[in-house]
Design a protein around this motif. Structure first.
Motif, PDB file in Angstrom:
ATOM      1  N   LEU A 264       0.834  -1.212   0.000  1.00  0.00           N
ATOM      2  CA  LEU A 264       0.000   0.000   0.000  1.00  0.00           C
ATOM      3  C   LEU A 264       0.862   1.252   0.000  1.00  0.00           C
ATOM      4  O   LEU A 264       0.387   2.363  -0.234  1.00  0.00           O
ATOM      5  CB  LEU A 264      -0.915   0.022   1.236  1.00  0.00           C
ATOM      6  N   HIS A 265       2.156   1.083   0.274  1.00  0.00           N
ATOM      7  CA  HIS A 265       3.086   2.226   0.317  1.00  0.00           C
ATOM      8  C   HIS A 265       4.089   2.042  -0.830  1.00  0.00           C
ATOM      9  O   HIS A 265       3.692   1.854  -1.967  1.00  0.00           O
ATOM     10  CB  HIS A 265       3.717   2.237   1.718  1.00  0.00           C
ATOM     11  N   ARG A 301      -7.160  -4.261  -6.081  1.00  0.00           N
ATOM     12  CA  ARG A 301      -7.162  -2.803  -6.236  1.00  0.00           C
ATOM     13  C   ARG A 301      -6.307  -2.452  -7.440  1.00  0.00           C
ATOM     14  O   ARG A 301      -5.377  -3.194  -7.768  1.00  0.00           O
ATOM     15  CB  ARG A 301      -6.542  -2.129  -5.012  1.00  0.00           C
ATOM     16  N   LEU A 302      -6.578  -1.321  -8.061  1.00  0.00           N
ATOM     17  CA  LEU A 302      -5.685  -0.871  -9.117  1.00  0.00           C
ATOM     18  C   LEU A 302      -4.436  -0.329  -8.446  1.00  0.00           C
ATOM     19  O   LEU A 302      -4.469   0.748  -7.838  1.00  0.00           O
ATOM     20  CB  LEU A 302      -6.333   0.239  -9.940  1.00  0.00           C
ATOM     21  N   GLY A 304      -1.081   1.550  -7.816  1.00  0.00           N
ATOM     22  CA  GLY A 304      -0.614   2.794  -8.422  1.00  0.00           C
ATOM     23  C   GLY A 304      -1.723   3.830  -8.556  1.00  0.00           C
ATOM     24  O   GLY A 304      -1.525   4.896  -9.136  1.00  0.00           O
ATOM     25  N   PHE A 305      -2.915   3.508  -8.024  1.00  0.00           N
ATOM     26  CA  PHE A 305      -4.026   4.466  -8.036  1.00  0.00           C
ATOM     27  C   PHE A 305      -4.411   4.832  -6.613  1.00  0.00           C
ATOM     28  O   PHE A 305      -4.431   3.978  -5.733  1.00  0.00           O
ATOM     29  CB  PHE A 305      -5.245   3.858  -8.735  1.00  0.00           C
ATOM     30  N   ARG A 308      -3.646   8.908  -0.087  1.00  0.00           N
ATOM     31  CA  ARG A 308      -4.269   9.443   1.116  1.00  0.00           C
ATOM     32  C   ARG A 308      -4.410  10.962   1.045  1.00  0.00           C
ATOM     33  O   ARG A 308      -5.404  11.542   1.483  1.00  0.00           O
ATOM     34  CB  ARG A 308      -3.435   9.035   2.333  1.00  0.00           C
TER      35      ARG A 308
END
Ligand code: CMC
Length: 428
Positions: A264-265, A301-302, A304-305, A308
């Protein structure tokens, strides 16, 4: 108190001061909330919590603005270089010519790592992910180059530690790759620039002549600048949190490397390429994957899209998209994944789901395509991010220590069992 927020609890009203930043950012200072009222705040994921006041990076997510120490990311990416930006972030001002000369000289002449560190590499399996190796080796710098308990008490030694980290990170990163290939490591060469040296340590082979390509080195330098800081993100908050216990700089940076690794990071850049490859191998049906990303029953999830903070566009992604076109053209690379990425962006940006949630391509969306064109192996992508982010982590750690920030220690609302009587084992 000129401006304040008022909270009413149990019929009693309390006032809390409003803090205003230099870009007119507003915050409510609740430092005394618990002592005055007995209440705490809950904010999962810290979506509304300012953990600190910082003078390093300004980010306006609504308007897509990113500035390091006041300088716009667009200017720095176009006109500056990575070591100059590193100096700017860490020391607060752009270096004079003399300062720049000394800084680059120091970094160039501290690139070697203690020979005994090579033995640690030997202990890792060849298929170890380079992020795990990088984090371990950076932490081990604490053992090879111990720092005083209070690093701020000896400024010369502190500066040396900063130089060591910046200088040795590319060596450790490239050696972790060499280790995964089962190849002998390449020692750094002082004649090269920061990015060239990294490329040399990654790609030179004893059986071949290798000279870093200036197009590749320049692209890498620009990518490092774009990643150099991003205020209080997950890995940077980790640096500050770990550092707030007065753990060593090296261990705080090692912890932030682990935080960055997650998909996610920073780990998203590896996942983007894996996703684009999957779409390509699956016949290039982009809509199928867009639908899957919208399906709440699917975890997909896509990659790279979304971001926050950026809710309009990510200025880094804009610069990288342009750079990707230039680099691919200049290197003569024709990558079908770039076409898939562009189509995916186009479809997603028109789709109501993504528009409504303000989900735009982020820095990781196009960076992987450049890394791929530069021949960087996919499992090294997040390592590249870590090398770029290093000056930001150092600057944030330094600011936190110089401002004598207290140990980071959030509270919680307990939701477990109430008091129970203990029964001895023979009665259960
Ligand atoms: N694909 C599909 N839906 C998404 C995506 C995505 N990439 N990102 C967010 N959403 C949806 C999410 O399901 C939620 O929908 P709903 O309101 O219906 O529940 C809504 O958008 C808000 O998402 P969130 O997860 O609450 O937002 P967040 O701020 O907590 O997460 C994020 C931000 C970056 C973790 C997230 O957008 C994401 O997982 N993106 C993919 C991973 C990625 O590219 N990460 C790199 C971030 S940039 C580099 C860096 O600085 O780390």
């Amino acid at each position: 108190m000129s401006e304040f927020a008022e909270i009413t609890l149990g019929g009693q009203s309390y006032k809390f001061p409003v803090v205003t930043g230099t870009e007119n950012e507003k915050a409510i200072d609740i430092s005394n909330l618990r002592s005055d009222t007995g209440y705490i705040t809950i904010d999962r994921g810290y979506k509304n919590t300012g953990s600190t006041q910082s003078a390093i990076t300004f980010l306006d997510g609504e308007n897509g603005i990113l500035r390091y120490r006041g300088y716009s990311i667009e200017d720095l990416a176009e006109k500056s270089n990575f070591l100059e930006v590193a100096y700017l972030l860490i020391y607060g001002e752009l270096p004079t010519q003399e300062q720049y000369k000394n800084f680059t000289y120091e970094i160039t002449t501290h690139t070697l790592v203690n020979e005994d560190m090579k033995k640690i590499f030997d202990g890792f399996p060849v298929n170890a992910h380079p992020m795990g190796v990088l984090s371990s080796l950076v932490c081990s710098l604490s053992a090879f180059y111990p720092m005083p308990v209070n690093p701020l008490s000896d400024r010369t030694y502190l500066d040396l530690s900063i130089v060591r980290l910046l200088a040795k990170m590319p060596t450790i990163a490239a050696w972790s790759y060499k280790n995964s290939q089962g190849h002998a490591v390449n020692y750094p060469k002082n004649k090269y620039s920061y990015a060239e040296n990294f490329l040399h340590m990654m790609f030179a082979l004893p059986v071949d002549d290798y000279e870093p390509d200036p197009v590749v080195a320049n692209a890498l330098d620009k990518l490092f600048i774009l990643h150099a800081d991003h205020e209080q993100n997950c890995s940077t908050s980790t640096v500050r949190l770990v550092g707030s216990s007065h753990a060593t700089l090296y261990s705080a940076i090692s912890a932030s490397i682990c935080a960055l690794w997650g998909p996610l990071h920073g780990g998203a850049n590896q996942k983007v390429i894996e996703m684009l490859e999957r779409i390509h191998q699956d016949g290039g049906d982009i809509s199928k994957y867009v639908d899957k990303a919208k399906d709440k029953d699917s975890d997909f999830r896509l990659m790279g899209f979304g971001h926050r903070v950026y809710k309009n566009f990510d200025p880094r992604a804009k610069i990288i998209k342009k750079a990707a076109d230039e680099v691919l053209e200049s290197l003569g690379v024709d990558d079908p994944l770039l076409d898939i990425a562009k189509q995916l962006e186009e479809i997603a940006l028109r789709d109501e789901y993504f528009v409504e949630r303000k989900l735009y391509p982020n820095v990781d969306f196009y960076s992987g395509i450049i890394y791929k064109a530069l021949n960087i192996p996919v499992n090294m992508f997040t390592v590249m991010f870590a090398m770029g982010r290093l000056p930001g982590w150092i600057a944030q750690w330094l600011e936190m220590r110089q401002n004598r920030e207290p140990i980071g220690r959030p509270r919680q609302v307990y939701t477990g069992a109430n008091h129970k009587e203990y029964q001895s084992l023979d009665k259960r």
